[in-house]
Design a protein around this motif. Structure first.
Motif, PDB file in Angstrom:
ATOM      1  N   GLN A   1       0.839  -1.184   0.000  1.00 15.85           N
ATOM      2  CA  GLN A   1       0.000   0.000   0.000  1.00 15.85           C
ATOM      3  C   GLN A   1       0.881   1.243   0.000  1.00 15.85           C
ATOM      4  O   GLN A   1       1.765   1.389   0.831  1.00 15.85           O
ATOM      5  N   VAL A   2       0.621   2.134  -0.934  1.00 16.85           N
ATOM      6  CA  VAL A   2       1.381   3.374  -1.039  1.00 16.85           C
ATOM      7  C   VAL A   2       0.716   4.444  -0.189  1.00 16.85           C
ATOM      8  O   VAL A   2      -0.495   4.627  -0.241  1.00 16.85           O
ATOM      9  N   GLN A   3       1.510   5.139   0.602  1.00 13.59           N
ATOM     10  CA  GLN A   3       1.004   6.276   1.373  1.00 13.59           C
ATOM     11  C   GLN A   3       1.791   7.514   0.972  1.00 13.59           C
ATOM     12  O   GLN A   3       3.004   7.459   0.779  1.00 13.59           O
ATOM     13  N   LEU A   4       1.081   8.624   0.871  1.00 17.57           N
ATOM     14  CA  LEU A   4       1.675   9.880   0.439  1.00 17.57           C
ATOM     15  C   LEU A   4       1.405  10.948   1.488  1.00 17.57           C
ATOM     16  O   LEU A   4       0.278  11.061   1.973  1.00 17.57           O
ATOM     17  N   VAL A   5       2.415  11.735   1.789  1.00 15.71           N
ATOM     18  CA  VAL A   5       2.262  12.828   2.751  1.00 15.71           C
ATOM     19  C   VAL A   5       2.886  14.083   2.151  1.00 15.71           C
ATOM     20  O   VAL A   5       4.071  14.094   1.817  1.00 15.71           O
ATOM     21  N   GLU A   6       2.068  15.133   2.039  1.00 21.04           N
ATOM     22  CA  GLU A   6       2.543  16.406   1.506  1.00 21.04           C
ATOM     23  C   GLU A   6       2.984  17.324   2.649  1.00 21.04           C
ATOM     24  O   GLU A   6       2.465  17.247   3.768  1.00 21.04           O
ATOM     25  N   SER A   7       3.904  18.220   2.327  1.00 16.93           N
ATOM     26  CA  SER A   7       4.331  19.237   3.274  1.00 16.93           C
ATOM     27  C   SER A   7       4.845  20.441   2.498  1.00 16.93           C
ATOM     28  O   SER A   7       5.096  20.352   1.295  1.00 16.93           O
ATOM     29  N   GLY A   8       4.974  21.566   3.194  1.00 19.55           N
ATOM     30  CA  GLY A   8       5.593  22.739   2.596  1.00 19.55           C
ATOM     31  C   GLY A   8       4.657  23.866   2.226  1.00 19.55           C
ATOM     32  O   GLY A   8       5.107  24.916   1.766  1.00 19.55           O
ATOM     33  N   GLY A   9       3.358  23.674   2.401  1.00 19.78           N
ATOM     34  CA  GLY A   9       2.435  24.753   2.072  1.00 19.78           C
ATOM     35  C   GLY A   9       2.540  25.901   3.066  1.00 19.78           C
ATOM     36  O   GLY A   9       3.231  25.813   4.077  1.00 19.78           O
ATOM     37  N   GLY A  10       1.847  26.987   2.753  1.00 17.23           N
ATOM     38  CA  GLY A  10       1.858  28.126   3.656  1.00 17.23           C
ATOM     39  C   GLY A  10       1.236  29.363   3.036  1.00 17.23           C
ATOM     40  O   GLY A  10       0.664  29.304   1.935  1.00 17.23           O
ATOM     41  N   LEU A  11       1.360  30.457   3.740  1.00 22.94           N
ATOM     42  CA  LEU A  11       0.856  31.758   3.294  1.00 22.94           C
ATOM     43  C   LEU A  11       2.028  32.611   2.837  1.00 22.94           C
ATOM     44  O   LEU A  11       2.971  32.842   3.618  1.00 22.94           O
ATOM     45  N   VAL A  12       1.989  33.045   1.578  1.00 27.64           N
ATOM     46  CA  VAL A  12       3.069  33.866   1.029  1.00 27.64           C
ATOM     47  C   VAL A  12       2.465  35.038   0.260  1.00 27.64           C
ATOM     48  O   VAL A  12       1.265  35.073   0.022  1.00 27.64           O
ATOM     49  N   GLN A  13       3.323  35.954  -0.130  1.00 26.43           N
ATOM     50  CA  GLN A  13       2.888  37.085  -0.940  1.00 26.43           C
ATOM     51  C   GLN A  13       3.157  36.805  -2.414  1.00 26.43           C
ATOM     52  O   GLN A  13       4.008  35.974  -2.761  1.00 26.43           O
ATOM     53  N   ALA A  14       2.436  37.505  -3.263  1.00 23.48           N
ATOM     54  CA  ALA A  14       2.647  37.368  -4.702  1.00 23.48           C
ATOM     55  C   ALA A  14       4.112  37.630  -5.039  1.00 23.48           C
ATOM     56  O   ALA A  14       4.717  38.573  -4.529  1.00 23.48           O
ATOM     57  N   GLY A  15       4.662  36.771  -5.892  1.00 29.01           N
ATOM     58  CA  GLY A  15       6.063  36.883  -6.271  1.00 29.01           C
ATOM     59  C   GLY A  15       6.993  36.012  -5.454  1.00 29.01           C
ATOM     60  O   GLY A  15       8.150  35.791  -5.850  1.00 29.01           O
ATOM     61  N   ASP A  16       6.518  35.509  -4.336  1.00 29.44           N
ATOM     62  CA  ASP A  16       7.333  34.651  -3.472  1.00 29.44           C
ATOM     63  C   ASP A  16       7.414  33.232  -4.035  1.00 29.44           C
ATOM     64  O   ASP A  16       6.755  32.892  -5.029  1.00 29.44           O
ATOM     65  N   SER A  17       8.197  32.403  -3.352  1.00 29.66           N
ATOM     66  CA  SER A  17       8.374  31.004  -3.740  1.00 29.66           C
ATOM     67  C   SER A  17       8.004  30.079  -2.592  1.00 29.66           C
ATOM     68  O   SER A  17       8.067  30.469  -1.417  1.00 29.66           O
ATOM     69  N   LEU A  18       7.621  28.872  -2.952  1.00 28.57           N
ATOM     70  CA  LEU A  18       7.377  27.798  -1.990  1.00 28.57           C
ATOM     71  C   LEU A  18       7.888  26.498  -2.582  1.00 28.57           C
ATOM     72  O   LEU A  18       7.889  26.334  -3.807  1.00 28.57           O
ATOM     73  N   ARG A  19       8.267  25.582  -1.703  1.00 28.25           N
ATOM     74  CA  ARG A  19       8.696  24.263  -2.138  1.00 28.25           C
ATOM     75  C   ARG A  19       7.849  23.224  -1.425  1.00 28.25           C
ATOM     76  O   ARG A  19       7.908  23.108  -0.199  1.00 28.25           O
ATOM     77  N   LEU A  20       7.056  22.514  -2.192  1.00 28.85           N
ATOM     78  CA  LEU A  20       6.225  21.449  -1.647  1.00 28.85           C
ATOM     79  C   LEU A  20       6.960  20.116  -1.762  1.00 28.85           C
ATOM     80  O   LEU A  20       7.689  19.892  -2.725  1.00 28.85           O
ATOM     81  N   SER A  21       6.729  19.251  -0.792  1.00 27.19           N
ATOM     82  CA  SER A  21       7.320  17.917  -0.822  1.00 27.19           C
ATOM     83  C   SER A  21       6.233  16.867  -0.686  1.00 27.19           C
ATOM     84  O   SER A  21       5.243  17.078   0.018  1.00 27.19           O
ATOM     85  N   CYS A  22       6.445  15.745  -1.350  1.00 30.09           N
ATOM     86  CA  CYS A  22       5.546  14.593  -1.274  1.00 30.09           C
ATOM     87  C   CYS A  22       6.412  13.384  -0.956  1.00 30.09           C
ATOM     88  O   CYS A  22       7.242  12.983  -1.769  1.00 30.09           O
ATOM     89  N   THR A  23       6.205  12.827   0.224  1.00 29.80           N
ATOM     90  CA  THR A  23       6.994  11.667   0.644  1.00 29.80           C
ATOM     91  C   THR A  23       6.165  10.413   0.485  1.00 29.80           C
ATOM     92  O   THR A  23       5.034  10.330   0.967  1.00 29.80           O
TER      93      THR A  23
END
Length: 123
Positions: free
Chosen positions: A1-23
């Protein structure tokens, strides 16, 4: 059975960057295609990007091209989504999903889903 967990979201301003991860756990990433989808309340779930394990092939939605990069970390069995130049229109819950076989952009073809991580971009 495959399990997936996301992380890295948040509140940012326009023009900013984010890095999401899926383990991934339960299987190695090499056997799967992993996609990122997003959904805003009241809207349909939308394909963002996908990567195929082992080959490293990628595919992007037009809205993601030039701004987002999907990549794999085989040692950590993780897929990342680097998002640059974020816009308020990118606000959504982001989900990673996995399927055996080739990349597709259709959410119903993916068998395994994470619970999502919220990305909010303020103007």
């Amino acid at each position: 059975q495959v399990q997936l967990v996301e992380s890295g979201g948040g509140l940012v301003q326009a023009g900013d960057s984010l890095r999401l991860s899926c383990t991934l756990s339960g299987r190695t990433f090499r056997s799967y295609a992993v996609g990122w989808f997003r959904q805003d309340p009241g809207k349909e779930r939308e394909f963002v990007a996908a990567i195929r394990g082992f080959t490293g092939s990628t595919w992007y939605a037009d809205s993601a091209k030039g701004r987002f990069t999907i990549s794999e970390d085989n040692a950590a069995n993780t897929v990342q989504l680097q998002m640059n130049s974020l816009e308020p229109e990118d606000t959504a819950a982001y989900y990673c999903a996995a399927r055996e076989g080739v990349i597709t952009t259709v959410d119903t073809t993916y068998d395994y889903w994470g619970r999502g991580t919220q990305v909010t971009v303020s103007s």
